[in-house]
Design an enzyme around this catalytic site. Structure first.
Site, PDB file in Angstrom:
ATOM      1  N   CYS A 109       0.832  -1.205   0.000  1.00  0.00           N
ATOM      2  CA  CYS A 109       0.000   0.000   0.000  1.00  0.00           C
ATOM      3  C   CYS A 109       0.869   1.260   0.000  1.00  0.00           C
ATOM      4  CB  CYS A 109      -0.948  -0.005   1.192  1.00  0.00           C
ATOM      5  SG  CYS A 109      -0.136   0.266   2.761  1.00  0.00           S
ATOM      6  N   CYS A 127       0.816   3.798   2.034  1.00  0.00           N
ATOM      7  CA  CYS A 127       1.341   4.237   3.333  1.00  0.00           C
ATOM      8  C   CYS A 127       2.547   3.405   3.757  1.00  0.00           C
ATOM      9  CB  CYS A 127       0.257   4.267   4.405  1.00  0.00           C
ATOM     10  SG  CYS A 127      -0.513   2.720   4.810  1.00  0.00           S
TER      11      CYS A 127
END
Length: 141
Positions: A50, A52
């Protein structure tokens, strides 16, 4: 563009980021047990693909590899990729829901602190670094 090719490229880069930062990849449940049951302190970074993870968690992990006080071991498992190793690591994180990316600090096989995804996503890398610095200062030599 072939989506699988793209994802393999992303996964390989994410693995390389952690290896370059000095983290040992744990690819099997046996490797997880050996690292997490060992005496001393271990930081586990639960890696993922992802945004993040790439923009916040992996940069924070790399920074922490150079912090004055650091754990005896820096290790990583890859959620969604090395599923058995990740599942085994999460067995050590008593009281915490599965979360990726995330960080867990263990001492002598016991969970001492966790930085969960909700503490990473939407935050700046320095905020994650500060949480890890506090834990390292408390639990590491």
């Amino acid at each position: 563009m072939d989506f699988n090719f793209f994802m393999n490229d992303v996964v390989q880069q994410a693995r390389k980021d952690m290896q370059s930062a000095g983290y040992q990849e744990l690819l099997s449940p046996e490797e997880v047990d050996e690292a997490l049951k060992a005496d001393g302190t271990t930081l586990v970074m639960i890696n993922s693909v992802c945004g993040c993870a790439g923009g916040i968690a992996r940069p924070a992990a790399a920074y922490m590899a150079n912090y004055d006080k650091k754990p005896d071991r820096l290790v990583t498992v890859f959620a969604g990729q090395d599923k058995e190793a990740t599942a085994r690591a999460r067995e050590y994180f008593t009281g915490y829901a599965p979360s990726s990316p995330s960080f867990a600090l263990l001492k002598d096989g016991e969970i001492k602190m966790m930085v969960e995804r909700f503490e990473i996503e939407g935050h700046e890398p320095i905020q994650v670094v500060q949480k890890l610095e506090q834990a390292f200062d408390e639990y590491c030599k």
